[in-house]
Design a protein around this motif. Sequence first.
Motif, mmCIF file in Angstrom:
data_model
loop_
_atom_site.group_PDB
_atom_site.id
_atom_site.type_symbol
_atom_site.label_atom_id
_atom_site.label_comp_id
_atom_site.label_asym_id
_atom_site.label_seq_id
_atom_site.Cartn_x
_atom_site.Cartn_y
_atom_site.Cartn_z
ATOM 1 N N VAL A 74 -14.938 -16.425 -35.954
ATOM 2 C CA VAL A 74 -14.818 -17.885 -36.037
ATOM 3 C C VAL A 74 -16.032 -18.559 -35.378
ATOM 4 O O VAL A 74 -15.945 -19.690 -34.919
ATOM 5 C CB VAL A 74 -13.497 -18.382 -35.393
ATOM 6 N N LYS A 75 -17.163 -17.828 -35.385
ATOM 7 C CA LYS A 75 -18.340 -18.357 -34.679
ATOM 8 C C LYS A 75 -18.870 -19.651 -35.296
ATOM 9 O O LYS A 75 -19.337 -20.540 -34.589
ATOM 10 C CB LYS A 75 -19.440 -17.298 -34.648
ATOM 11 N N SER A 76 -18.803 -19.745 -36.614
ATOM 12 C CA SER A 76 -19.325 -20.968 -37.252
ATOM 13 C C SER A 76 -18.457 -22.174 -36.897
ATOM 14 O O SER A 76 -18.937 -23.301 -36.797
ATOM 15 C CB SER A 76 -19.408 -20.797 -38.772
ATOM 16 N N ILE A 77 -17.170 -21.922 -36.677
ATOM 17 C CA ILE A 77 -16.277 -23.016 -36.272
ATOM 18 C C ILE A 77 -16.618 -23.438 -34.844
ATOM 19 O O ILE A 77 -16.718 -24.631 -34.546
ATOM 20 C CB ILE A 77 -14.787 -22.603 -36.387
ATOM 21 N N ILE A 78 -16.825 -22.459 -33.971
ATOM 22 C CA ILE A 78 -17.143 -22.767 -32.567
ATOM 23 C C ILE A 78 -18.366 -23.678 -32.492
ATOM 24 O O ILE A 78 -18.370 -24.684 -31.771
ATOM 25 C CB ILE A 78 -17.367 -21.464 -31.757
ATOM 26 N N LEU A 79 -19.370 -23.340 -33.258
ATOM 27 C CA LEU A 79 -20.620 -24.121 -33.257
ATOM 28 C C LEU A 79 -20.364 -25.571 -33.671
ATOM 29 O O LEU A 79 -20.843 -26.508 -33.030
ATOM 30 C CB LEU A 79 -21.589 -23.464 -34.240
ATOM 31 N N GLU A 80 -19.589 -25.743 -34.736
ATOM 32 C CA GLU A 80 -19.333 -27.111 -35.217
ATOM 33 C C GLU A 80 -18.420 -27.876 -34.266
ATOM 34 O O GLU A 80 -18.597 -29.084 -34.070
ATOM 35 C CB GLU A 80 -18.737 -27.071 -36.629
ATOM 36 N N GLU A 81 -17.449 -27.184 -33.658
ATOM 37 C CA GLU A 81 -16.542 -27.882 -32.740
ATOM 38 C C GLU A 81 -17.298 -28.415 -31.523
ATOM 39 O O GLU A 81 -16.982 -29.478 -31.003
ATOM 40 C CB GLU A 81 -15.375 -26.979 -32.293
ATOM 41 N N GLU A 82 -18.302 -27.665 -31.071
ATOM 42 C CA GLU A 82 -19.091 -28.149 -29.930
ATOM 43 C C GLU A 82 -19.789 -29.460 -30.294
ATOM 44 O O GLU A 82 -19.831 -30.395 -29.498
ATOM 45 C CB GLU A 82 -20.120 -27.105 -29.509
ATOM 46 N N GLY A 83 -20.317 -29.510 -31.503
ATOM 47 C CA GLY A 83 -20.959 -30.739 -31.985
ATOM 48 C C GLY A 83 -19.968 -31.892 -32.046
ATOM 49 O O GLY A 83 -20.281 -33.024 -31.680
ATOM 50 N N HIS A 84 -18.734 -31.573 -32.481
ATOM 51 C CA HIS A 84 -17.724 -32.628 -32.611
ATOM 52 C C HIS A 84 -17.413 -33.288 -31.275
ATOM 53 O O HIS A 84 -17.255 -34.492 -31.195
ATOM 54 C CB HIS A 84 -16.418 -32.061 -33.180
ATOM 55 N N LEU A 85 -17.274 -32.463 -30.234
ATOM 56 C CA LEU A 85 -16.915 -33.027 -28.930
ATOM 57 C C LEU A 85 -17.995 -34.012 -28.483
ATOM 58 O O LEU A 85 -17.693 -35.123 -28.035
ATOM 59 C CB LEU A 85 -16.708 -31.920 -27.890
ATOM 60 N N GLU A 86 -19.232 -33.620 -28.650
ATOM 61 C CA GLU A 86 -20.351 -34.504 -28.287
ATOM 62 C C GLU A 86 -20.318 -35.800 -29.092
ATOM 63 O O GLU A 86 -20.503 -36.893 -28.546
ATOM 64 C CB GLU A 86 -21.654 -33.788 -28.614
ATOM 65 N N GLU A 87 -20.042 -35.664 -30.381
ATOM 66 C CA GLU A 87 -19.987 -36.847 -31.250
ATOM 67 C C GLU A 87 -18.845 -37.779 -30.851
ATOM 68 O O GLU A 87 -18.977 -38.996 -30.889
ATOM 69 C CB GLU A 87 -19.803 -36.416 -32.719
ATOM 70 N N MET A 88 -17.712 -37.180 -30.451
ATOM 71 C CA MET A 88 -16.579 -38.013 -30.047
ATOM 72 C C MET A 88 -16.916 -38.766 -28.757
ATOM 73 O O MET A 88 -16.563 -39.934 -28.608
ATOM 74 C CB MET A 88 -15.305 -37.173 -29.851
ATOM 75 N N ILE A 89 -17.578 -38.086 -27.830
ATOM 76 C CA ILE A 89 -17.941 -38.740 -26.568
ATOM 77 C C ILE A 89 -18.888 -39.915 -26.852
ATOM 78 O O ILE A 89 -18.708 -41.016 -26.305
ATOM 79 C CB ILE A 89 -18.564 -37.725 -25.578
ATOM 80 N N ASN A 90 -19.849 -39.706 -27.733
ATOM 81 C CA ASN A 90 -20.761 -40.802 -28.089
ATOM 82 C C ASN A 90 -20.022 -41.989 -28.688
ATOM 83 O O ASN A 90 -20.286 -43.143 -28.350
ATOM 84 C CB ASN A 90 -21.822 -40.322 -29.090
ATOM 85 N N GLN A 91 -19.080 -41.697 -29.574
ATOM 86 C CA GLN A 91 -18.313 -42.792 -30.200
ATOM 87 C C GLN A 91 -17.413 -43.489 -29.169
ATOM 88 O O GLN A 91 -17.250 -44.703 -29.212
ATOM 89 C CB GLN A 91 -17.447 -42.255 -31.342
ATOM 90 N N LEU A 92 -16.844 -42.694 -28.255
ATOM 91 C CA LEU A 92 -15.968 -43.275 -27.232
ATOM 92 C C LEU A 92 -16.740 -44.192 -26.285
ATOM 93 O O LEU A 92 -16.228 -45.231 -25.862
ATOM 94 C CB LEU A 92 -15.273 -42.154 -26.441
ATOM 95 N N LYS A 93 -17.959 -43.815 -25.977
ATOM 96 C CA LYS A 93 -18.787 -44.642 -25.085
ATOM 97 C C LYS A 93 -19.024 -46.024 -25.691
ATOM 98 O O LYS A 93 -19.066 -47.023 -24.970
ATOM 99 C CB LYS A 93 -20.127 -43.954 -24.805
ATOM 100 N N THR A 94 -19.188 -46.077 -26.990
ATOM 101 C CA THR A 94 -19.369 -47.370 -27.661
ATOM 102 C C THR A 94 -18.059 -48.144 -27.704
ATOM 103 O O THR A 94 -18.048 -49.374 -27.697
ATOM 104 C CB THR A 94 -19.853 -47.159 -29.126
#
Length: 202
Positions: free
Chosen positions: A150-170
């Motif tokens: 599930v390595k490809s999922i792990i990679l994308e999920e890490e990106g998602h968390l960062e993206e959510m934090i950016n959206q939450l900050k706004t």
Amino acid sequence: MSLHNILPTIIADNQLHARWLNTLSLMENTGARKISASEDPTTVTYIILKHAAEEHRHAFYLKKQIEKTGKAFCPTYADEYLVASNYSKYYLNMLDVEVCRYLKTELHLTGKELRFAAYLLVTYAIEVRADELYPIYQDALDNAGSKINVKSIILEEEGHLEEMINQLKTFSPQWQLHADKAVAMETRLFNDWVVALGEEVN
Ligand SMILES: [Fe+2]
Ligand SMILES: [Fe+2]
């Protein structure tokens, strides 16, 4: 019982492992459909489209991994093809209900604003969980010498968390406070899910 103890038992049994993969696929699909449902048809952004597309891919990818367990198990998401089916199906819906209740009472949000804020908080909590769960699963797969990964999922999920934090900050300067509440709600639901899994597996 923790996931660390439960996963080796699941992975050692092809039929159970197929149902586990199917269950993760169901949960990814539920998440993907929730993101799509919360999209505003006009103001939806590149990040939200990317996120929805990747969650849909995870659902498909996990379903496809079932082939590697050896047989054509789990054609649908019917209960007999899942593990801890009730908890697995209601986990995300319950989290959504609880977060919406919090946003209504604490921030007095309604309509579109409520929908968007719920998307942000629910998805954030799930991404925190995904970043913990998939690496634990991958370790268990490696230890068992499994062909599934599930390595490809792990990679994308890490990106998602960062993206959510950016959206939450706004969204709010107090985002961390609200996000922590969502994580606390998620943690309760997740722990119940793990207990149900442990009971079914043993
Ligand atoms: Fe995902
Ligand atoms: Fe994700």
